[in-house]
Enzyme design. Sequence first.
Site, PDB file in Angstrom:
ATOM      1  CD  GLU A 261      -2.666  -1.489  -0.054  1.00 54.02           C
ATOM      2  OE1 GLU A 261      -2.870  -0.539  -0.834  1.00 54.02           O
ATOM      3  OE2 GLU A 261      -3.045  -2.661  -0.285  1.00 54.02           O
ATOM      4  CG  HIS A 264      -1.301   0.996  -4.395  1.00 57.21           C
ATOM      5  ND1 HIS A 264      -1.405   0.915  -5.767  1.00 57.21           N
ATOM      6  CD2 HIS A 264      -1.643  -0.226  -3.926  1.00 57.21           C
ATOM      7  CE1 HIS A 264      -1.800  -0.314  -6.110  1.00 57.21           C
ATOM      8  NE2 HIS A 264      -1.940  -1.032  -5.009  1.00 57.21           N
ATOM      9  CD  GLU A 290      -2.611  -3.105  -7.919  1.00 51.88           C
ATOM     10  OE1 GLU A 290      -3.624  -2.560  -7.447  1.00 51.88           O
ATOM     11  OE2 GLU A 290      -1.801  -3.741  -7.224  1.00 51.88           O
TER      12      GLU A 290
END
Lengths: 495, 495
Positions: A261, A264, A290
């Site tokens: 995460e 991201h 991604e």
Amino acid sequence: MTAADAYAALLSHHHRIAALEDAASILSWDQETCMPPAGAAQRAESRGALAAVLHGLRTDPRLPDWIAAAEAADLDEAGRADLREAARSHALSTRVPADLAEALAREASATHRVWAQAQAERDPAAFLPALDRMLSLRRQEAQALSGGGGDPYDALLDQYEPGASAAALAETFARLRAGLTALLDRIAGAPQAPQARGRFPQAAQLALARAAAEACGYDWRVGRLDLAVHPFSSGGGRDVRITTRVREDDPMECLYSTLHETGHALYELGVDEALLGRPAGGHASMGVHESQSRLWENHVGRAAAAAPAIHRMAEAHLGDMGLAGPDAFHAAANAVQPGFIRTAADEAQYDLHILLRFDLERALLSGDLPAEDLPQAWDERFEADFGRRPSNAAEGCLQDVHWSEGLIGYFPTYTLGNMGAAALMQRLREDEPALDAALGQGDFRPVLDWLRPRIHAPGRIKPVAALWTDAVGAPPDETALLAHLEAKFAPLHGL
Amino acid sequence: MTAADAYAALLSHHHRIAALEDAASILSWDQETCMPPAGAAQRAESRGALAAVLHGLRTDPRLPDWIAAAEAADLDEAGRADLREAARSHALSTRVPADLAEALAREASATHRVWAQAQAERDPAAFLPALDRMLSLRRQEAQALSGGGGDPYDALLDQYEPGASAAALAETFARLRAGLTALLDRIAGAPQAPQARGRFPQAAQLALARAAAEACGYDWRVGRLDLAVHPFSSGGGRDVRITTRVREDDPMECLYSTLHETGHALYELGVDEALLGRPAGGHASMGVHESQSRLWENHVGRAAAAAPAIHRMAEAHLGDMGLAGPDAFHAAANAVQPGFIRTAADEAQYDLHILLRFDLERALLSGDLPAEDLPQAWDERFEADFGRRPSNAAEGCLQDVHWSEGLIGYFPTYTLGNMGAAALMQRLREDEPALDAALGQGDFRPVLDWLRPRIHAPGRIKPVAALWTDAVGAPPDETALLAHLEAKFAPLHGL
């Protein structure tokens, strides 16, 4: 209205859209992290109402006029991209009627609630009628987006990965699957790496997660870390949040979910500030997104070169993990295990999880696979690919949040991301011969410094294919990923 | 369009407004509890954009037609109230131009940020220019609301307390002030009650706060408790959240802040579910709201009758507090101390804090008091009323969040609430002779059961004056409050 005025009007309108998208993002984050359980129905109303407002703004009839008039303005590459992306956004939005957009948003919230309950109770029958309603709405959306021509799946996929097609993906994925299967066959006989042993309290794991995110360059002035059932990142601009989950018997899940995460979040946070709130701002595609999460999770966090630094950091927070040193930590972090859960899967098996979902969701959307037959189809396909069968739906077709929120066509972007991450790292190693030495010392800054100008800062200025071509020579395929997996897993298993 | 169709259209429109108001409430809550610091500017944009959308919905030109057509419908009392409240909301909103409404929302967010920094640095000069801009916007708003006639302060006050006027309040407040001054003069010579001694960890205080809120009837399925610089409650329907703050050397602040916010939350949670999202839903006025918070904080939490139960609960979570028993706890919880902070003030002094703010904000709004002169005016008035002078602005004019968010005309609702709470308790004791015995056993349910049908459930069905008249015989004035204070503080000080 002059061309410059039209362009200014367009930007002002998109800033308002971006401000309300930020609001919608907070509502969604809050629902997963903070919302009292009985607030769900009310939240569905709020999200539906906000989606309707956004739909109205995205379909504003003045937009085509502004875009057409602004074509005559003296614009740089980013300005041209604003016009291109504004036209794309308007076209996609106008094709979906307002009542359908609102129904999708409301149903996503309601279906998500049903899924969470069904997952907790391992009861797929409780979820499938809601999934069936969601699929029906998505079919209507695909029909509206495509005007009835072409593969309905492509119409949904294009929302996440502009320009991609299921047929082309299927070809690349077939080659990838062959390579993965061959690798797995060779690994199958090798002994399994020992795992961390002990009980690792949630607070210590979260402290490690925070330290690891910081080491990658994540900044608490613009972010935060919370717990969620299914980890996600959300937000944009100067407020980009990450979530993670903790299993006290397995310190790897929290650590690597967090790094995923973080990747991201670093992408969103790296978009050029001058692009914020503009059509050319934000991420280029979910595949590119991604690629960033998988790069930090697997090519930094699970790299052999970084193992000394990551192992040191982990022991500083968790104490003795029962792993003798960096090599044992590296082997444990990359263990190929007979699991069932995508998010916990090792790199050697991960993309097989995705290819399974890609095929099943195409069949669900086309109607070839009725929703009620999903549990059986899932289990059969899983057994065929992995040689074992889920013992319940929570480790089978109920494990992922995606379908509950109506995300059909999203899964392949994970494998696009894995292919992209491998291609980026291949090029980064060529550009930075000293990279591994830096990683070993816990200095991850060269990675972020290399990614920022090439992938993060441009936002949507370049079409996806051009972004990849400028960064690594061509849009990624399976080759760099298979080479990376061979280089990582062959030594680990004495192949 | 039939009358029934018009009424249905009106309700549908108001449900959408309510759904977006819920969204705005979450954005505001998040800003105070979760938002990363660098996200503030972006949040201001989101709140401004959402305020503009809401303004558009509240001023929808179809509303007057729907309301007029629905007058012919066969409606019950709640339905008639929907029409009355919809007309009031539309009138208030149409008088404020959209750009002014958006500027107010944006400036509130920005000014709040400036205030928080100025308070931390005890630097009023950093805040006053922002306050001056905010006052200028509020003057424009008052002008727009009143059409230029009457007291501009009344135009703002009416937003929080429909039907109230500054002139009438000033008369009641003068009698109250005389009574408070007389009481304080008598207390002045008495010895001070000993306070709790020790260091009480945040986690233990929050556990006590949660237990106390639960004892009042607060339910975590529809609520949550978080930390905030300035405690508040927020939300409506089935998601009503409270916040508190902790001083580890003073367990009373967290406990009673929590009970205060619990009172607010129980009110919102008690509105008849059939009214949710309707114009007749929600709270009748902020004075009624404050009557609920003050009732739970002071007439339950700080009641002599409840002291055995509250003291037992506190010791269960905090251990020995250095208070010998319920009587000592009761004396400590009601100590009259020479403090400076309104939210920490005892009941005997609290309303003097409000009357100070009431007079100063009227002068600020009229322009009689320039913003730059506020710190000196505050300190002088404080010294005149309380006989002591703040040593810095954080315990003077920077202590409250309200003005930073543009809340002018809000403070008097606290004293209206205190007067209302006293009147309600007077009547409740007549209706429930066994009340004190129940409170002593920690059974607070009779309080909630009595309030629910009389105050909570009706929402806005009745005009404020009628709500009070039905519940306690007449709109409250200073008499029940002064009688309550005499009954509580005379025995505590041997008067």
